[in-house]
Scaffold this motif. Structure first.
Motif, PDB file in Angstrom:
ATOM      1  N   ARG A 105      -3.393 -23.146 -22.149  1.00 25.84           N
ATOM      2  CA  ARG A 105      -4.780 -23.562 -22.339  1.00 25.84           C
ATOM      3  C   ARG A 105      -4.985 -24.270 -23.680  1.00 25.84           C
ATOM      4  NH1 ARG A 105      -9.657 -22.498 -20.015  1.00 25.84           N
ATOM      5  NH2 ARG A 105     -11.496 -22.697 -21.366  1.00 25.84           N
ATOM      6  N   TYR A 106      -4.396 -23.761 -24.734  1.00 30.10           N
ATOM      7  CA  TYR A 106      -4.687 -24.282 -26.071  1.00 30.10           C
ATOM      8  C   TYR A 106      -3.514 -24.985 -26.756  1.00 30.10           C
ATOM      9  CZ  TYR A 106      -8.907 -21.436 -25.668  1.00 30.10           C
ATOM     10  OH  TYR A 106     -10.095 -20.891 -25.248  1.00 30.10           O
ATOM     11  N   LEU A 107      -2.291 -24.680 -26.356  1.00 35.57           N
ATOM     12  CA  LEU A 107      -1.125 -25.271 -27.015  1.00 35.57           C
ATOM     13  C   LEU A 107      -0.033 -25.500 -25.960  1.00 35.57           C
ATOM     14  CD1 LEU A 107      -0.776 -25.894 -30.091  1.00 35.57           C
ATOM     15  CD2 LEU A 107       0.597 -23.814 -30.247  1.00 35.57           C
ATOM     16  N   PRO A 108      -0.315 -26.328 -24.975  1.00 38.87           N
ATOM     17  CA  PRO A 108       0.518 -26.384 -23.771  1.00 38.87           C
ATOM     18  C   PRO A 108       1.932 -26.903 -23.968  1.00 38.87           C
ATOM     19  CG  PRO A 108      -1.120 -28.158 -23.770  1.00 38.87           C
ATOM     20  CD  PRO A 108      -1.477 -27.245 -24.901  1.00 38.87           C
ATOM     21  N   ASP A 109       2.184 -27.692 -24.975  1.00 43.36           N
ATOM     22  CA  ASP A 109       3.486 -28.340 -25.117  1.00 43.36           C
ATOM     23  C   ASP A 109       4.482 -27.558 -25.960  1.00 43.36           C
ATOM     24  OD1 ASP A 109       2.523 -30.498 -23.617  1.00 43.36           O
ATOM     25  OD2 ASP A 109       1.713 -31.478 -25.400  1.00 43.36           O
ATOM     26  N   ILE A 110       4.097 -26.366 -26.406  1.00 43.84           N
ATOM     27  CA  ILE A 110       4.937 -25.614 -27.336  1.00 43.84           C
ATOM     28  C   ILE A 110       5.483 -24.352 -26.684  1.00 43.84           C
ATOM     29  CG2 ILE A 110       5.013 -24.423 -29.556  1.00 43.84           C
ATOM     30  CD1 ILE A 110       4.600 -27.459 -29.769  1.00 43.84           C
ATOM     31  N   SER A 111       6.806 -24.171 -26.751  1.00 47.35           N
ATOM     32  CA  SER A 111       7.432 -22.926 -26.314  1.00 47.35           C
ATOM     33  C   SER A 111       7.300 -21.898 -27.438  1.00 47.35           C
ATOM     34  CB  SER A 111       8.912 -23.153 -25.991  1.00 47.35           C
ATOM     35  OG  SER A 111       9.050 -24.004 -24.872  1.00 47.35           O
ATOM     36  N   LEU A 112       6.783 -20.737 -27.097  1.00 46.16           N
ATOM     37  CA  LEU A 112       6.575 -19.681 -28.079  1.00 46.16           C
ATOM     38  C   LEU A 112       7.733 -18.694 -28.053  1.00 46.16           C
ATOM     39  CD1 LEU A 112       2.808 -18.957 -27.274  1.00 46.16           C
ATOM     40  CD2 LEU A 112       3.734 -20.523 -28.990  1.00 46.16           C
ATOM     41  N   LEU A 113       7.962 -18.065 -29.188  1.00 46.06           N
ATOM     42  CA  LEU A 113       9.001 -17.049 -29.231  1.00 46.06           C
ATOM     43  C   LEU A 113       8.602 -15.877 -28.335  1.00 46.06           C
ATOM     44  CD1 LEU A 113       9.954 -17.043 -33.016  1.00 46.06           C
ATOM     45  CD2 LEU A 113      11.196 -18.051 -31.114  1.00 46.06           C
ATOM     46  N   PRO A 114       9.523 -15.387 -27.516  1.00 43.57           N
ATOM     47  CA  PRO A 114       9.180 -14.303 -26.580  1.00 43.57           C
ATOM     48  C   PRO A 114       8.833 -12.990 -27.261  1.00 43.57           C
ATOM     49  CG  PRO A 114      11.543 -14.775 -26.540  1.00 43.57           C
ATOM     50  CD  PRO A 114      10.908 -15.854 -27.354  1.00 43.57           C
ATOM     51  N   SER A 115       9.127 -12.867 -28.550  1.00 40.84           N
ATOM     52  CA  SER A 115       8.802 -11.628 -29.266  1.00 40.84           C
ATOM     53  C   SER A 115       7.298 -11.468 -29.510  1.00 40.84           C
ATOM     54  CB  SER A 115       9.547 -11.580 -30.599  1.00 40.84           C
ATOM     55  OG  SER A 115       9.180 -12.684 -31.419  1.00 40.84           O
ATOM     56  N   ILE A 116       6.529 -12.564 -29.396  1.00 42.69           N
ATOM     57  CA  ILE A 116       5.075 -12.489 -29.584  1.00 42.69           C
ATOM     58  C   ILE A 116       4.454 -11.765 -28.397  1.00 42.69           C
ATOM     59  CG2 ILE A 116       2.946 -13.823 -29.793  1.00 42.69           C
ATOM     60  CD1 ILE A 116       4.660 -16.098 -30.993  1.00 42.69           C
TER      61      ILE A 116
END
Length: 380
Positions: free
Chosen positions: A65-76
């Motif tokens: 929804r807010y930051l669609p192009d970024i892969s986030l670290l799974p630890s979050i």
């Protein structure tokens, strides 16, 4: 090895990052900061107002929804429960829109671990009180050290790892000055440090926050002039004189003019006034090109921080007798319905002033507003 000339200790000093932080707010910037903190191994709990956003982050490691192009670290780990997010956090980042800071801080109060530092990442001035964002947090969360993070950091670029920098400000008491490596500022700085993101420390909380609040208003002014067809000379003049308005308001509130020449002032101002990635700049461009406010952003309701701040900033400046003609120009257009062409023409024909304040000279401008520059045909 370098030695600190005051303490005799090795230089630079070492500070320990926080082990677990709560990031309150899962918009684009909150999500980006959560990803930055997680890169250093910090355990991050990310509070989202919307259940679908929290579920999306936990399921896909993306905030579509807010930051669609970024892969986030799974630890979050995302949650909609403030109690779970804050839990046993060592520190918290408050990353919600400025208009929501008071309500969210109030909701945090009964579940925030005693004494943990709070870093406010919202920018603005509260309309009703004239409070800066850190003052709101201090009001609602007594007993916590409150600081602010501000600087030229578009969320997508920060999350993508483009080299970026910001200023982290906390008030330094005597204990902090004697033992700076254990200060909230130093520990949060190293918590957020990555190969691509660095923070600079400041003890001028007022100066840092004023830069963040005023730059959005100046960005709307730059956008209006760009949308009206003017070029780089115009934008450079507005940025430079807008910086002077920042300095004057910061100084009137006890901040330092020097602070406003740093990342949280001129750095953030330059970025926000140079790209339509900024919603403030984008709003100004659309209005300057002739669109009505209702038609901007494709008719979708869009929160633009500088729109509300144009009024709250000038309300505060008026109380302090600080002249802020660019901010007043934006206010009169946005809130009083004054036409863009005539209003900016009036600004451009204001009395001629000396730039060094020490000269203290003012002369009547020889041209009338009718002969001052006006936007391209069709803009009102």
């Amino acid at each position: 090895m370098r030695i600190d000339r005051f303490s005799g200790e090795p230089f630079p000093r070492s500070a320990h990052p926080f082990k677990r932080i709560a990031v309150i707010g899962a918009g684009a910037y909150g999500t980006a900061l959560a990803n930055v903190a997680a890169q250093g191994g910090t355990e991050v709990a990310l509070w989202a107002r919307r259940a679908d956003v929290a579920d999306d982050i936990n399921r896909t490691s993306r905030n579509h929804r807010y930051l669609p192009d970024i892969s986030l670290l799974p630890s979050i780990r995302a949650t909609t429960d403030l109690r779970v997010a804050l839990g046993d956090a060592d520190a918290a980042l408050l990353v919600v829109p400025s208009g929501a800071v008071r309500d969210v801080a109030r909701a945090m109060k009964p579940m925030t671990p005693a004494g943990i530092p709070i870093t406010v990442c919202a920018k603005g001035i509260e309309a009703e009180t004239g409070f800066l964002m850190s003052q709101i947090a201090e009001d609602e969360l007594p007993g916590h050290s409150v600081g602010a993070l501000s600087g030229p950091t578009f969320a997508t670029e920060l999350a993508a790892g483009h080299p970026s920098a910001a200023t982290l400000a906390f008030t330094f008491d005597q204990t902090d000055r004697l033992d700076p490596e254990n200060s909230a500022a130093a520990r949060m700085a190293v918590t957020l440090a990555t190969p691509a993101f660095r923070t600079y420390l400041s003890d001028d909380l007022v100066g840092v926050e004023i830069g963040g609040a005023v730059k959005n208003v100046i960005a709307i002014a730059c956008g209006m002039m760009s949308g009206a067809g003017f070029a780089e000379n115009t934008r450079a003049a507005l940025i430079t004189r807008g910086l002077d308005e920042m300095k004057a308001l910061a100084e009137a509130l006890g901040g330092r003019r020097e602070t406003v020449t740093g990342l949280s002032g001129i750095g953030d101002l330059t970025l926000t006034c140079s790209s339509t990635t900024s919603r403030n700049m984008s709003l100004g461009v659309q209005l300057g090109s002739g669109l009505s406010r209702e038609a901007c952003f494709g008719g979708k309701p869009t929160v633009v921080e500088g729109e509300a701040n144009a009024k709250s900033v000038t309300d505060l400046a008026r109380k302090l007798s600080v002249p802020m003609p660019i901010c007043e120009t934006v206010r009169s257009i946005l809130h009083d319905g004054d036409p863009i062409a005539e209003t900016f023409a009036q600004f451009w024909s204001e009395p001629i002033e000396s730039e060094p304040r020490a000269m203290s000279l003012t002369f009547e401008h020889p041209t009338s507003s009718a002969n001052s520059p006006v936007p391209k045909e069709g803009v009102t």
